[in-house]
Structure formats: structure tokens, C-alpha cells
Design a protein around this motif. Structure first.
Motif, PDB file in Angstrom:
ATOM      1  N   GLU A   8       0.838  -1.202   0.000  1.00 37.99           N
ATOM      2  CA  GLU A   8       0.000   0.000   0.000  1.00 37.99           C
ATOM      3  C   GLU A   8       0.877   1.257   0.000  1.00 37.99           C
ATOM      4  N   VAL A   9       0.424   2.223  -0.794  1.00 43.49           N
ATOM      5  CA  VAL A   9       1.187   3.464  -0.962  1.00 43.49           C
ATOM      6  C   VAL A   9       0.586   4.547  -0.056  1.00 43.49           C
ATOM      7  N   TRP A  10       1.471   5.232   0.649  1.00 39.55           N
ATOM      8  CA  TRP A  10       1.047   6.317   1.533  1.00 39.55           C
ATOM      9  C   TRP A  10       1.611   7.645   1.042  1.00 39.55           C
ATOM     10  N   CYS A  11       0.847   8.708   1.345  1.00 35.36           N
ATOM     11  CA  CYS A  11       1.374  10.050   1.123  1.00 35.36           C
ATOM     12  C   CYS A  11       1.206  10.834   2.417  1.00 35.36           C
ATOM     13  N   GLN A  12       1.675  12.076   2.379  1.00 28.09           N
ATOM     14  CA  GLN A  12       1.664  12.885   3.594  1.00 28.09           C
ATOM     15  C   GLN A  12       0.867  14.153   3.342  1.00 28.09           C
ATOM     16  N   GLY A  13      -0.090  14.458   4.211  1.00 30.79           N
ATOM     17  CA  GLY A  13      -0.901  15.672   4.080  1.00 30.79           C
ATOM     18  C   GLY A  13      -0.608  16.632   5.215  1.00 30.79           C
ATOM     19  N   PHE A  14       0.513  17.307   5.107  1.00 31.54           N
ATOM     20  CA  PHE A  14       0.914  18.259   6.153  1.00 31.54           C
ATOM     21  C   PHE A  14       0.738  19.704   5.677  1.00 31.54           C
ATOM     22  N   SER A  15       1.492  20.081   4.641  1.00 31.42           N
ATOM     23  CA  SER A  15       1.520  21.478   4.196  1.00 31.42           C
ATOM     24  C   SER A  15       0.173  21.911   3.634  1.00 31.42           C
ATOM     25  N   GLU A  16      -0.057  23.220   3.709  1.00 34.92           N
ATOM     26  CA  GLU A  16      -1.242  23.828   3.107  1.00 34.92           C
ATOM     27  C   GLU A  16      -0.796  25.087   2.379  1.00 34.92           C
ATOM     28  N   PRO A  17      -1.677  25.613   1.526  1.00 35.14           N
ATOM     29  CA  PRO A  17      -1.264  26.801   0.774  1.00 35.14           C
ATOM     30  C   PRO A  17      -0.750  27.932   1.692  1.00 35.14           C
ATOM     31  N   ASN A  18      -1.327  28.058   2.876  1.00 35.54           N
ATOM     32  CA  ASN A  18      -0.870  29.122   3.778  1.00 35.54           C
ATOM     33  C   ASN A  18      -0.132  28.589   5.006  1.00 35.54           C
ATOM     34  N   ALA A  19       0.276  27.341   4.936  1.00 38.29           N
ATOM     35  CA  ALA A  19       1.052  26.756   6.040  1.00 38.29           C
ATOM     36  C   ALA A  19       2.170  25.915   5.442  1.00 38.29           C
ATOM     37  N   GLY A  20       3.274  26.576   5.133  1.00 36.15           N
ATOM     38  CA  GLY A  20       4.434  25.883   4.562  1.00 36.15           C
ATOM     39  C   GLY A  20       5.490  25.759   5.637  1.00 36.15           C
ATOM     40  N   SER A  21       6.433  26.703   5.641  1.00 40.75           N
ATOM     41  CA  SER A  21       7.434  26.730   6.710  1.00 40.75           C
ATOM     42  C   SER A  21       6.756  26.916   8.063  1.00 40.75           C
ATOM     43  N   ASP A  22       5.675  27.698   8.065  1.00 44.56           N
ATOM     44  CA  ASP A  22       4.903  27.905   9.295  1.00 44.56           C
ATOM     45  C   ASP A  22       3.802  26.847   9.360  1.00 44.56           C
ATOM     46  N   LEU A  23       4.235  25.592   9.444  1.00 39.52           N
ATOM     47  CA  LEU A  23       3.298  24.462   9.352  1.00 39.52           C
ATOM     48  C   LEU A  23       2.220  24.510  10.439  1.00 39.52           C
ATOM     49  N   ALA A  24       2.593  24.982  11.621  1.00 34.69           N
ATOM     50  CA  ALA A  24       1.657  24.939  12.753  1.00 34.69           C
ATOM     51  C   ALA A  24       0.441  25.830  12.542  1.00 34.69           C
ATOM     52  N   SER A  25       0.485  26.714  11.559  1.00 31.83           N
ATOM     53  CA  SER A  25      -0.693  27.568  11.341  1.00 31.83           C
ATOM     54  C   SER A  25      -1.690  26.925  10.376  1.00 31.83           C
ATOM     55  N   LEU A  26      -1.597  25.607  10.187  1.00 27.50           N
ATOM     56  CA  LEU A  26      -2.504  24.923   9.254  1.00 27.50           C
ATOM     57  C   LEU A  26      -3.973  25.090   9.681  1.00 27.50           C
ATOM     58  N   ARG A  27      -4.868  25.139   8.680  1.00 24.59           N
ATOM     59  CA  ARG A  27      -6.266  25.468   8.963  1.00 24.59           C
ATOM     60  C   ARG A  27      -7.268  24.415   8.489  1.00 24.59           C
ATOM     61  N   THR A  28      -6.810  23.303   7.937  1.00 23.44           N
ATOM     62  CA  THR A  28      -7.758  22.238   7.592  1.00 23.44           C
ATOM     63  C   THR A  28      -8.481  21.824   8.871  1.00 23.44           C
ATOM     64  N   ARG A  29      -9.827  21.776   8.792  1.00 22.90           N
ATOM     65  CA  ARG A  29     -10.629  21.651  10.006  1.00 22.90           C
ATOM     66  C   ARG A  29     -11.175  20.234  10.146  1.00 22.90           C
ATOM     67  N   ALA A  30     -11.064  19.664  11.345  1.00 24.15           N
ATOM     68  CA  ALA A  30     -11.662  18.355  11.622  1.00 24.15           C
ATOM     69  C   ALA A  30     -12.611  18.514  12.811  1.00 24.15           C
ATOM     70  N   GLU A  31     -13.889  18.191  12.581  1.00 28.29           N
ATOM     71  CA  GLU A  31     -14.883  18.344  13.656  1.00 28.29           C
ATOM     72  C   GLU A  31     -15.435  16.986  14.034  1.00 28.29           C
ATOM     73  N   ARG A  32     -15.434  16.707  15.309  1.00 26.32           N
ATOM     74  CA  ARG A  32     -15.926  15.411  15.788  1.00 26.32           C
ATOM     75  C   ARG A  32     -17.443  15.378  15.745  1.00 26.32           C
ATOM     76  N   ARG A  33     -17.981  14.345  15.096  1.00 28.94           N
ATOM     77  CA  ARG A  33     -19.438  14.130  15.110  1.00 28.94           C
ATOM     78  C   ARG A  33     -19.673  12.661  15.352  1.00 28.94           C
ATOM     79  N   GLY A  34     -19.877  12.315  16.631  1.00 26.98           N
ATOM     80  CA  GLY A  34     -20.082  10.909  16.988  1.00 26.98           C
ATOM     81  C   GLY A  34     -18.830  10.102  16.770  1.00 26.98           C
ATOM     82  N   ASP A  35     -18.927   9.075  15.921  1.00 25.83           N
ATOM     83  CA  ASP A  35     -17.789   8.178  15.707  1.00 25.83           C
ATOM     84  C   ASP A  35     -16.872   8.619  14.577  1.00 25.83           C
ATOM     85  N   VAL A  36     -17.156   9.767  14.020  1.00 23.88           N
ATOM     86  CA  VAL A  36     -16.307  10.225  12.925  1.00 23.88           C
ATOM     87  C   VAL A  36     -15.868  11.675  13.138  1.00 23.88           C
TER      88      VAL A  36
END
Lengths: 411, 370
Positions: A139-167
Motif C-alpha cells: 500500500e502506498v502512503w502520502c503525507q498531508g501536512f503542508s497547506e497553501p498558507n502553512a508551509g514553513s509555518d506548518l503549525a498555522s494549518l487550517r484544515t478543520r476536523a470536527e468530531r461528530r459521533g464516531d467520525v
């Protein structure tokens, strides 16, 4: 004949790991296996190859490595590896470089980043499912870290994950994911807490199924003309809670383990290939009585670069000894020095190759797909060298890290 | 870290030498030596001899400690760190030449003199180019007659035992031992900008020598061995000096305030220091590897030693050069030690051959093996 068809049927069964206790026999078996299995003309056949052929060839090569246990020998035995140490790893990389064998580029995240993350922070179920998936099903894996506005400043990433029950429901955009177009899974960082006092504290680590509804992948054509990198768009993608790695909001710390993989064995293999390339270039120049050998400035430049290449290998060997003494490399500084040093040497050397190549090196030529950093296509190799000085933390960011964390200069 | 050959604890050696030099060769004392344009700090020399530093590499049968390249590197690193004015390397190189010359009574006496520090040695400055000399050694009056000129003897005016490369009447090279106090020898000190050391040039006019002054050695082989040892010693001096001046610079950047903050918080300065640090780690690794290979008598030792000298000298110069700039006005003063390091770095770049000579020889050796 298509490239996806294995073209060589080894004359016998090879089993290097059966010779683990005798380094000479181990090396001989690795060498014999490579001689039997690596197609002599693979670089020619991969020159200008299309993506489908490239991916098929990569999968074939991974399967061949796996057959003899040399895809995951660095993994602990409990996780399907062979628990080999630095001396065996050195031999493998030296022989792979000597044979000019392909690198398992498509599987870099699968082989290094994924285990570095799951060994330390994954659940038993995750390790069972996903490490087995790599080992047995490629199986092939990739990495989803950087964002258009979070490169060197990775910690400012804004992709949002909201918990709803089991997902978790995830929305956002990722960028610079190598081989994302072919990946089965992705190591994903997303923000679960937008109110955290420090931006690093609100990030969670997930396993993303690239086939999940709402995932769209778009390749980015890079300066070399190839499309290794991808953008990943996430539109209401549901990730089961069971695919969260570690605790909620603990993702930043876990990501450090992932990134440390990048500075370990990967650069070790690349430096062995680089050493081979230096020696091959020198031998070729001697054989053809190349003009640059008689040019004092160019010859001295090469010689000084050669010394630097030697220093890089020595630094990597010192690092591997540190790794062996302390596999977690808590506060290690060598990996950061090495990443910068390797980036600098790679740029300098590929630039040298372009200059001695003259006008001929400017002619458009198809690149060797999967050929690594020394394909002999000077301009392609030169442009590809930026992949090391920019990705995984730019050289500039890393210099600041050294200045502050190692040299103690004030923020 | 222990020398597996000799059992010497290298860390203890380093700490011992560093401790002595911190007192006996403080920046204040080095500056006083430089201001007085002295040839020899006799007190420091006697201290070094008393502590056995001069006995380091001489064989045990001649009163030495029988230690090797690793220990020599450690001491020279510390001398470089302190920019110490000590004509120690010339003495060690003289011992090295004599170590190839058998065990006759005369060789034993010279070696013992050097090992105990009662004698100070200086040797011809070999370089990676073909060995050459302006001295002619002919036979005459039941002995030898020396004519000509020996330039570039490092710390040569402090020395009382010179071991020089001369050409014989048949065109062959030879190593010959001369005491500069005898008739017909005219030494002249050439002050260098690096006042922690100097060069000497010596003219010889019909100088008669007894025939045992001609050393029974393979002159070419000794020349190459000397080149490897000298290259590594200078590389070690560079490594010690570069580390010291970078530490001094970092201290300054952490304390000097401008615009209301320490200047070390400015990124342009930080990045330069990070580059210097990486260069030092890289060149230090090559130095350690080359020293180890030389200690083990490895075939590639000469190539690595020459490469290490070229790299370490270049790294030292870059760091010392930038240290003056990073210190600003204070770094440009005579009072501050920055210039001592910068000048020593510049002299080091030229001693025993410049960078291009070293790189050219490295290229030659690489090509021969390619």
C-alpha cells in the motif's frame, strides 16, 4: 513487452537475511540478488516513461525487494521487519548504490514516515492493519501536512476536523503531497481546536483513506515538468475516530516523529548514491580525458565538493551510530545539520554538472522516471535539487532552528 | 574517547592541555607576546616541556611517550584554540623525521634533546607540490658542505636544531641536520602578520658538517610522511581556533544589545552562525577521520590529510573573517583577540602549501585510484 511485466526470473531463490550473522556472506548475497534482479536497462526504459509505466515499475520493484525481505529490513521484527542495525543497513545501501538499482520512491512514506509514526504513537489495531498493508499488499502512503498558507509555518494549518459521533468531518486543502495521486492512504494533520492558546496545541493526527468520498487529488506540475506533488482537497470527508493517531490535539508532537524519518535512513541511501555518482563521474572524466579535469578552477571545485561529499557520509555514519544508541534521537542535532549539508552539496554538485555540460546540457531531454538525484540529465538533476532545500523544512527555517536551539541565540 | 593503540584517554589529555593554556596562554598573555614581537615565550615553552608535551611522539626508548597522530592532533587543536605562541609543531616534525633515521647514538641524542624540550626543532616546509630545495649538499674535507638558502622555516628563529631538505651533487634529495649556531650560518627572522608565530630564512655559506648529519632515510618518503603529519596538525590548529572564535562570537551576539535587543536575535546573523556551525561539524569529521587513518597507517591517509587541511583552513578563515565583522567595531580593535584568530587563520591557509596545491594533489590521488 510492457514495463509492468517483470522481465527477470531470478536463477535461484535469494535470502540475504539468512546470512545476517556473517557480514561478508550477507553482502555477497545482497549483491548476487541485485545482479540477478535489477534489469540492466531499466534507466533507459524509464527515460521519458509515462506515469502508468512508472508506477507499475515501482510496484514491481517493491515486490521484488519484499520477496527477499529487503523492503522493510529496518522495521522491528515484531512488525514484520528484520531488526537489522547500521552495519547491515550500510551494506544494503552501498550495494544498492553500486548496482545502480532503482529507489522505492513511491513507497518512501510507507517505508519510513508511516512506521516512524505508528511505532511510537499508533494503536495496536492501526499497526496491525496498516503496517501489514504496506508489507503484504504494497500500500502506498502520502503525507498531508503542508497547506497553501502553512508551509514553513506548518503549525498555522487550517484544515478543520470536527468530531461528530464516531467520525471526524474534515474540510480543507493540502498541498505538496508526494505521489498523492497514487496513494492509498495519507498521514493527515488537521486542526481540531481553533481556540488553543498555542497554534501547535490544536492539531490532531489522522489516517486518511484516499478513496473516501470527498477526497479530490490534483497533481501539480513542478519545475522539472513532472508531477510528483499533488494538492488534496477535502470536502466533508469522514474519518472514523479509530483512524485518529494518538490523542486529540496531540498531533504536532507526533508529527515530529514523522519528520525525523526524513532525516535518517532516506538521506543515508541518497548519500551512498551520491558517493557512487562522484566516483563514476571521476572515472568517466579520466576515461574520456574530460576538459574540466584540465581546467584548474573546475577540477578544484570538483575536488572541494568531493571532500564535502566525504564529510556528509561521515556525518551520516555518526548519526547512524547515534540512532543505534538511541532510536528516538530525542534532541539530536546531526539530522538537521545533515539535511542542510546534503541540500547544499546537491545544489552545488548538480550546478557543477550543468556548467561542465555546456550548451549540450541545455538541450531538452526526457528525464529518467524514478532515477533519483543523479540521472545524468544535468538540468533535470539541478532543478530537482530544490526538492531537498525546500521540502520538509526549508534550509532557511532549519538554520534558524540550529541558531536558536543549538547555538542558543535569542529569539 | 580513548586511543585504542596507546590507551591514552584523549578527553583527559585535551582537558589537561586546555587547562594549562587557559592560564599560561590567556588572550592577555598572547597579546603581550605579540606586542613584544618575541621569538619565544620561554616560560610557556618550559612549562610545555615540563608537562611532557614535547615528549609526546618520540619513541619511548629515547625518553618519549611513544604516542601518535591522535594525541598530536588533540594538543595542536588546543594550541590553535588558545592561539598559543609555542614552537611545538616544528619540534614534533623534527622528531618525526628522526623517527625514520634509525637508532644510532646521534639520532638518539637529537631525539632526546627534542623530547625533553632542551632543544627546539624546525624543519623545511614541505608542500604538496614536488619536493624542492635551494640547498646544495656536497662532499668535502672528510664530511659535508652545505651551501644555499632555506626559507620559510616555521618558528625557525626559536629553533636550535634544523632538519632541512637539501639536494646532493648527484641530484638526489637528502635530509640533513644542522645547528644554526655554527659558522657560516646566517639566520634571519621574518616577522609574520600573525605574531603568535614567525618564519625564518637561513643562508648557508660553505658550512662544513660531519657526515653523520646526513640522515639515512628515504628522503622522498620522509617528505610525504612529513606532509601528512604537518597537514593534519595545521588542520587541527584550524579546527581548534575556529571553534574558539565561533564560541567567542556567539557569546558576543547573545550579550551585545542594539535597537533594544541582543543582536544575536537578528536572522541575518543567526543564519551565518548556523552555516559556520555546520561547516565546523563537517570539517571536524573529516579531520577526525583523516587523523584516525593516519594513526592506523591507512593507504588513504595522505589524501584525507591533504583534503582536511584544505577544508579546515578554509572553514577557519571564513569563520575568523566573519567573527571580526560580527563583532563590529570592537572586533576591529587591536585590543580584542579577533584579529589574532583571523591572522593565524590566514597564515594557516599558506603553511605547508596553499589550498590550491592541496586540492590539486588530492585530485591527482583521486584520479590515480579512479
Amino acid at each position: 513487452m510492457t514495463l509492468s511485466t517483470p522481465t527477470v526470473s531470478p536463477a535461484r531463490v535469494f535470502d540475504p537475511l539468512a546470512h545476517k550473522d556473517d557480514l561478508t556472506a550477507f553482502r555477497a548475497e545482497v549483491r548476487a540478488w541485485l545482479e540477478a534482479v535489477v534489469p540492466a536497462d531499466w534507466q533507459t526504459r524509464m527515460t521519458g516513461a509515462d506515469e502508468a509505466d512508472y508506477v507499475a515499475f515501482q510496484r514491481w520493484w517493491f515486490a521484488e525487494m519484499q520477496k527477499v525481505g529487503l523492503a522493510t529490513p529496518h522495521w522491528p521484527r515484531d512488525w514484520g521487519g528484520a531488526d537489522i542495525g547500521i552495519r547491515h543497513q550500510t551494506i544494503i545501501f552501498e550495494e544498492v548504490a553500486r548496482a545502480g538499482a532503482p529507489g522505492p520512491e513511491l513507497f518512501v512514506i510507507s517505508l519510513y514516515h508511516l512506521p516512524a509514526t505508528l511505532f511510537g504513537h499508533g494503536s495496536q489495531a492501526q499497526r496491525d492493519r496498516y503496517l501489514t498493508g504496506v508489507k503484504e499488499r504494497g500500500e502506498v502512503w502520502c503525507q498531508g501536512f503542508s497547506e497553501p498558507n502553512a508551509g514553513s509555518d506548518l503549525a498555522s494549518l487550517r484544515t478543520r476536523a470536527e468530531r461528530r459521533g464516531d467520525v471526524y468531518v474534515v474540510n480543507g486543502q493540502k498541498v505538496w503531497s508526494s505521489y498523492g495521486a497514487f496513494a492509498d492512504y495519507c498521514l493527515l494533520l488537521a486542526r481540531t481546536d481553533f481556540e488553543a492558546p498555542k497554534k501547535q496545541a490544536g492539531i490532531t493526527y489522522f489516517i486518511l483513506d484516499m478513496k473516501a468520498p470527498g477526497v479530490t487529488v490534483r497533481p501539480i506540475r513542478q519545475a522539472t515538468g513532472q508531477s510528483e506533488f499533488c494538492e488534496i482537497f477535502l470536502d466533508n470527508v469522514e474519518i472514523p475516530v479509530a483512524d485518529r493517531i494518538g490523542e486529540e490535539n496531540a498531533g504536532w508532537m507526533i508529527a515530529q516523529s514523522t519528520l525525523s524519518a526524513e532525516r535518517g535512513l532516506i538521506v543515508f541511501e541518497l548519500s551512498e548514491r551520491m558517493a557512487r555518482a562522484f566516483d563514476a563521474d571521476l572515472a568517466e572524466a579520466k576515461r574520456t580525458d574530460a576538459a574540466w579535469l584540465k581546467d584548474d578552477q573546475l577540477r578544484r571545485e570538483f575536488t572541494a565538493a568531493y571532500s564535502d561529499m566525504v564529510t556528509l557520509r561521515l556525518m551520516i555514519r555518526a548519526m547512524m551510530q547515534e540512532v543505534e544508541a538511541d532510536p528516538h534521537m530525542g534532541s539530536a542535532t546531526l539530522p538537521t545539520y545533515i539535511k542542510i549539508h546534503f541540500s547544499n552539496i546537491l545544489r552545488r554538485y548538480t550546478d557543477f554538472r550543468v556548467r561542465i555540460g555546456g550548451l549540450a546540457a541545455q538541450a531538452q531531454q526526457p528525464a529518467v522516471m524514478g532515477g533519483g538525484h543523479q540521472t545524468g540529465n544535468a538540468m533535470h538533476d539541478f532543478i530537482l535539487s530544490y526538492a531537498w532545500s525546500i521540502s520538509g523544512g526549508t534550509v532557511e527555517i532549519l538554520k534558524t532552528v540550529i541558531a536558536e536551539r543549538v547555538l542558543g541565540l535569542p529569539r | 574517547m580513548t586511543d585504542t593503540e596507546t590507551g591514552m584517554d584523549l578527553i583527559a589529555l585535551r582537558d589537561g592541555v586546555r587547562g594549562v593554556l587557559a592560564e599560561q596562554a590567556s588572550h592577555e598573555r598572547v597579546k603581550a607576546f605579540a606586542d613584544a614581537e618575541q621569538i619565544l615565550d620561554k616560560a610557556l615553552w618550559d612549562q610545555a616541556a615540563g608537562l611532557g608535551w614535547t615528549a609526546l611522539s618520540a619513541p619511548e626508548c629515547f625518553g618519549g611517550l611513544g604516542l601518535g597522530a591522535l594525541e598530536l592532533g588533540v594538543v595542536q587543536q588546543e594550541l590553535g584554540r588558545a592561539v598559543a605562541p609555542l614552537p611545538w609543531l616544528g619540534t614534533m616534525l623534527a622528531v618525526e623525521i628522526l623517527s625514520h633515521a634509525g637508532e644510532g647514538p646521534q639520532v638518539a641524542a637529537w631525539t632526546e634533546g627534542l623530547a625533553t624540550g632542551t632543544r627546539i626543532g624546525a624543519v623545511s616546509m614541505v608542500t604538496p607540490e614536488a619536493l624542492s630545495t635551494d640547498l646544495i649538499l656536497s662532499s668535502g674535507a672528510g664530511g659535508l658542505v652545505l651551501n644555499g638558502f632555506a626559507g620559510d622555516l616555521m618558528d625557525g628563529s626559536a629553533a636550535d636544531l634544523l632538519i632541512l631538505l637539501a639536494r646532493r651533487e648527484d641530484g638526489k634529495l637528502a635530509w640533513v641536520v644542522v645547528e644554526p649556531s655554527i659558522d657560516g650560518v646566517t639566520p634571519e627572522k621574518i616577522g609574520t602578520v600573525d605574531r603568535t608565530r614567525h618564519l625564518a630564512q637561513v643562508r648557508f655559506t660553505d658550512v662544513w658538517l660531519p657526515s653523520e648529519r646526513l640522515l639515512a632515510v628515504d628522503a622522498e618518503r620522509v617528505g610525504q610522511a612529513l606532509l601528512a603529519t604537518a597537514s593534519l596538525a595545521i588542520a587541527a590548529d584550524c579546527d581548534g581556533g575556529a571553534n574558539a572564535i565561533l564560541e567567542l562570537t556567539l557569546d558576543y551576539l547573545k550579550t551585545r544589545q542594539q535597537f533594544g535587543k541582543p543582536i544575536g536575535s537578528f536572522q541575518a546573523l543567526k543564519h551565518r552562525c548556523a552555516e559556520h556551525k555546520i561547516a565546523l561539524v563537517a570539517s571536524g569529521g573529516l579531520l577526525a577521520e583523516a587523523t584516525d587513518r593516519l594513526a592506523r597507517g591507512d593507504d588513504e591517509a595522505l589524501r584525507l590529510a591533504l583534503a582536511a587541511k584544505a577544508l579546515c583552513a578554509s572553514v577557519y578563515f571564513r569563520i575568523a573573517e566573519d567573527a571580526v565583522q560580527l563583532h563590529g567595531g570592537i572586533g576591529y580593535t587591536w585590543e580584542h583577540p579577533c584579529h589574532l584568530y583571523l591572522k593565524r587563520a590566514r597564515l594557516n591557509q599558506q603553511l605547508f602549501g596553499g589550498e590550491t596545491a592541496h586540492l590539486d594533489r588530492v585530485a591527482q590521488l583521486l584520479l590515480a585510484a579512479a
